[in-house]
Scaffold this active site. Structure first.
Site, mmCIF file in Angstrom:
data_model
loop_
_atom_site.group_PDB
_atom_site.id
_atom_site.type_symbol
_atom_site.label_atom_id
_atom_site.label_comp_id
_atom_site.label_asym_id
_atom_site.label_seq_id
_atom_site.Cartn_x
_atom_site.Cartn_y
_atom_site.Cartn_z
ATOM 1 N N SER A 17 34.742 70.540 53.428
ATOM 2 C CA SER A 17 34.725 71.974 53.942
ATOM 3 C C SER A 17 35.979 72.655 53.599
ATOM 4 O O SER A 17 35.763 73.829 53.585
ATOM 5 C CB SER A 17 34.035 72.090 55.232
ATOM 6 O OG SER A 17 35.191 71.552 56.114
ATOM 7 N N LYS A 19 38.566 75.048 60.698
ATOM 8 C CA LYS A 19 38.098 76.069 59.557
ATOM 9 C C LYS A 19 39.078 77.247 59.375
ATOM 10 O O LYS A 19 39.989 77.233 60.447
ATOM 11 C CB LYS A 19 36.664 76.533 60.108
ATOM 12 C CG LYS A 19 35.406 75.669 59.986
ATOM 13 C CD LYS A 19 34.946 75.520 58.457
ATOM 14 C CE LYS A 19 33.869 74.290 58.386
ATOM 15 N NZ LYS A 19 34.094 73.328 58.969
#
Lengths: 194, 194
Positions: free
Chosen positions: B114, B151
């Site tokens: 990711s 993230k």
DNA sequence: ATTTTGAATAATGTTACATTATTCAAAATA
DNA sequence: TATTTTGAATAATGTAACATTATTCAAAAT
């Protein structure tokens, strides 16, 4: 007979070579260099001036004190991070983790985007081990015609060559008669944010 | 008064420093080096120090003659001398470089792709500092509804949310009533190849 | 208007000397 | 006799000084 010399030329303001007009555009100092490595050093100085090189400089590792810090694995349920936790993978020291052969390892700072597809970005530092011999698909530090570069070592039916990890860059084929040497294998990389 | 000097020491065969007892085990010559690169050069010499015997010498392009490329012949014998410690400016300790606040720092191993567009790959280890407060566009370790994730912290007019650094992934919006917490800021990352 | 020229200045190369580090065995000491 | 102290010998290393080369400019010559 006229012994008078020519009267052209002579003193005037603004004469003389311009500062910074030398090879390095900078003043120099005398340094003692081991005789057999004078060529290496000159190549090194020139290589980092060239634009194709993605190697900025060589950095000598120094290992101070061991510094173990808790390592967690990523996808863990919340409840969190006490070092005593089950999700603590282990204690980790970065020097130990990343450096295998202290004596033959050094660092190189990377410039440019030629290795982004391998997750090596501009300004990252890679760890190079000179004692490992290179295998196909290894990332290596090589010099070609006096220019240092970090690239992927690949091979086709004609023999080995170097590839960037970035589609924008062309493969670097090693021409007959060019100088080529592999200096070491890249065994790791590190990045500091901000 | 006795003016006679001590009679110890004196001439004898075999006295004197041994040849090759210097840093490079070799004679040196003076070379002009651009002032700002003297540290680099010393570091380069130490990093890539060659040992006697079967090492292929670096060959300068200008002196270069055609020769067959033998890729895997480049073996470096062990016995690499340890670095001298007077080049502190070009020395690097990975712990020191990557860890700022020891007490508030821990590591997290990343699973998945990711974050590949930020150069963080599967199995990389990131360095997280809990004492830094997160700013927009920082990479953070957060927990959402009981799960940790690394993230990018972004923000729109509705407030902050999380984004992967990978177009395949959808933004993670923080719903009303869901648990959300930022545990720390990612200050670095490391990777070991192979 | 163009070419030739030599002083001025920086770059680069090299020698020489100064200083430091290391080694050894004779002399001093215990 | 065994151990310690010592200074000459020699290499390593650092640096200043000088030598040579390259470059630039504008005055003088053409």
């Amino acid at each position: 007979m006229n012994n008078k010399k020519n009267q052209r030329g002579g003193a005037r303001k603004g004469a003389g070579r311009k500062k910074g007009s030398g090879l390095y555009a900078e003043s120099t100092k005398v340094v003692r260099i081991p005789t057999s490595r004078i060529g290496d050093v000159k190549s090194f100085l020139l290589s980092t001036k060239k634009t194709n090189s993605n190697v900025v400089n060589f950095i000598q590792p120094s290992v101070q004190k061991p510094f173990p810090i808790t390592l967690f694995s990523h996808k863990v349920p919340a409840g969190f991070p006490s070092p005593a936790d089950d999700h603590a993978e282990s204690q980790l020291d970065l020097n130990e983790y990343l450096i295998n052969q202290t004596e033959s390892t050094f660092f190189v700072r990377i410039k440019g985007d030629s290795m982004i597809d391998a997750g090596i970005l501009d300004n990252d530092i890679v760890i190079v081990d000179r004692s490992k011999s290179a295998a196909i698909n290894d990332i290596v530090l090589a010099s070609i015609d006096g220019e240092f570069t970090v690239k992927v070592l690949v091979k086709n039916n004609k023999g080995p060559y170097l590839m960037a990890a970035n589609k924008e860059f062309k493969p670097i084929h090693i021409e007959e008669g060019s100088q080529f040497e592999i200096w070491g294998v890249v065994t790791g990389s590190v990045r500091k944010f901000k």
